[in-house]
Write a protein that holds these residues in place. Structure first.
Motif, PDB file in Angstrom:
ATOM      1  N   ASN A   1      -4.064  -3.772  -4.695  1.00  0.00           N
ATOM      2  CA  ASN A   1      -4.145  -2.253  -4.650  1.00  0.00           C
ATOM      3  C   ASN A   1      -3.158  -1.487  -5.097  1.00  0.00           C
ATOM      4  O   ASN A   1      -3.600  -0.746  -6.303  1.00  0.00           O
TER       5      ASN A   1
ATOM      6  N   VAL B   1      -6.822   4.611  -0.904  1.00  0.00           N
ATOM      7  CA  VAL B   1      -6.935   3.137  -1.388  1.00  0.00           C
ATOM      8  C   VAL B   1      -6.312   2.603   0.105  1.00  0.00           C
ATOM      9  O   VAL B   1      -6.391   2.546   1.002  1.00  0.00           O
ATOM     10  N   GLY B   2      -7.077   1.383  -0.422  1.00  0.00           N
ATOM     11  CA  GLY B   2      -7.694  -0.181   0.261  1.00  0.00           C
ATOM     12  C   GLY B   2      -8.673   0.081   0.927  1.00  0.00           C
ATOM     13  O   GLY B   2      -9.631   0.320   0.592  1.00  0.00           O
TER      14      GLY B   2
ATOM     15  N   ASP C   1       0.056  -1.394   0.267  1.00  0.00           N
ATOM     16  CA  ASP C   1       0.416  -0.461   0.176  1.00  0.00           C
ATOM     17  C   ASP C   1       0.589   1.146   0.502  1.00  0.00           C
ATOM     18  O   ASP C   1       0.402   2.750  -0.742  1.00  0.00           O
TER      19      ASP C   1
ATOM     20  N   VAL D   1      -9.890   3.388  -5.016  1.00  0.00           N
ATOM     21  CA  VAL D   1      -8.953   1.906  -5.169  1.00  0.00           C
ATOM     22  C   VAL D   1      -9.307   0.566  -4.075  1.00  0.00           C
ATOM     23  O   VAL D   1      -8.916   0.663  -2.839  1.00  0.00           O
ATOM     24  N   CYS D   2     -10.001   0.060  -4.062  1.00  0.00           N
ATOM     25  CA  CYS D   2     -10.730  -1.125  -3.449  1.00  0.00           C
ATOM     26  C   CYS D   2     -10.237  -2.785  -3.733  1.00  0.00           C
ATOM     27  O   CYS D   2     -10.954  -3.264  -4.313  1.00  0.00           O
TER      28      CYS D   2
ATOM     29  N   SER E   1      -3.801  -5.994  -0.235  1.00  0.00           N
ATOM     30  CA  SER E   1      -2.386  -4.814  -0.961  1.00  0.00           C
ATOM     31  C   SER E   1      -1.994  -5.238  -2.384  1.00  0.00           C
ATOM     32  O   SER E   1      -1.256  -3.994  -2.550  1.00  0.00           O
TER      33      SER E   1
ATOM     34  N   THR F   1     -12.657   3.861   2.929  1.00  0.00           N
ATOM     35  CA  THR F   1     -13.435   2.934   2.367  1.00  0.00           C
ATOM     36  C   THR F   1     -14.866   2.542   1.319  1.00  0.00           C
ATOM     37  O   THR F   1     -15.925   2.709   1.137  1.00  0.00           O
TER      38      THR F   1
ATOM     39  N   ALA G   1      -9.598  -5.575  -8.183  1.00  0.00           N
ATOM     40  CA  ALA G   1      -9.830  -4.597  -7.103  1.00  0.00           C
ATOM     41  C   ALA G   1     -11.162  -3.830  -7.687  1.00  0.00           C
ATOM     42  O   ALA G   1     -11.436  -3.768  -9.368  1.00  0.00           O
TER      43      ALA G   1
END
Length: 238
Positions: A182, A104-105, A67, A174-175, A179, A115, A157
């Motif tokens: 991602n 992100v994540g 990440d 960005v899911c 990692s 998220t 993702a």
């Protein structure tokens, strides 16, 4: 003799003018390319962007190494686009306001709660199956399909762009299922954004599923656009 000198002078002047116009045209072409790229990511040169990154599961204050690499790649991208960048944790609350947000994540295990909030509020057609010992653990469910998590082999993702009604700038989400996913999604967007532009109906709002495969051999590099699920993702579930 005078006419020769005049012709030489005119030739030199013409060359200089041509060189100047060529330089200006090339500079303008590059500037237009930067603005087109920035528009796809929802930014403008000179603007401030915020990257929101999750933590390791159950370990507040720590972040997965991949990440962090995704954050570095985003930072390089935004630097290329002439943007200023700050980084926040997934505990960030409130509107992104006038800052384009890169979140992100995934939300599983409390990794990135922001998220989870974005998915609930703006992507009602997307569901992340809770972690369990079932085959569909951490699967991405959207549009009647499930994208299963085959850890270390094939992963997915969700990449989505939308603008919250209370904000003036968009969120790019960005899911990934891990990692690795991602990082793969960020790398794919940076490398293949022109392909994505041709694939989506609108660059103002979209939702994509990105697949990364053969992870054991190619790590995050073998990532492709699996499907555009924009219509299903933003539609309320009946």
């Amino acid at each position: 003799m005078l006419s020769v000198l005049v012709n030489v002078a005119i030739g030199l002047l013409t060359s200089l003018v041509g060189l100047g116009l060529g330089t200006l045209w090339e500079r303008g072409r590059r500037r237009r390319a930067v603005y087109r790229r920035a528009a796809f990511f929802g930014t403008r040169p000179g603007e401030h962007c915020v990257i929101v990154v999750g933590t390791k599961h159950g370990q507040p204050g720590t972040t997965q190494q991949r990440d962090l690499r995704a954050v570095v790649e985003l930072t390089v991208l935004l630097s290329e686009l002439g943007c200023r960048v700050s980084v926040e944790s997934g505990e960030l609350r409130g509107s992104n306001g006038d800052r384009t947000e890169f979140c992100v994540g995934g939300p599983i295990g409390g990794s990135n709660p922001r998220t989870g909030g974005h998915l609930t509020a703006h992507l009602p057609g997307v569901r992340i199956v809770p972690f369990s010992d079932r085959r569909d653990s951490v699967a991405i469910a959207v549009g009647g399909e499930r994208y299963y998590f085959d850890q270390g082999h094939q992963e997915y993702a969700v990449v989505a762009k939308f603008t919250p009604p209370e904000s003036s700038r968009p969120v790019l989400l960005v899911c990934g299922q891990s990692s690795v996913a991602n990082q793969a999604a960020v790398h794919f967007l940076r490398r293949e954004y022109a392909q994505v532009v041709r694939s989506v109906a609108s660059t103002d709002q979209y939702c994509l599923v990105v697949k990364v495969s053969d992870i054991g051999v190619y790590s995050f590099h073998r990532s492709v656009l699996e499907r555009d699920v924009s219509a299903e993702a933003f539609a309320a579930v009946g």
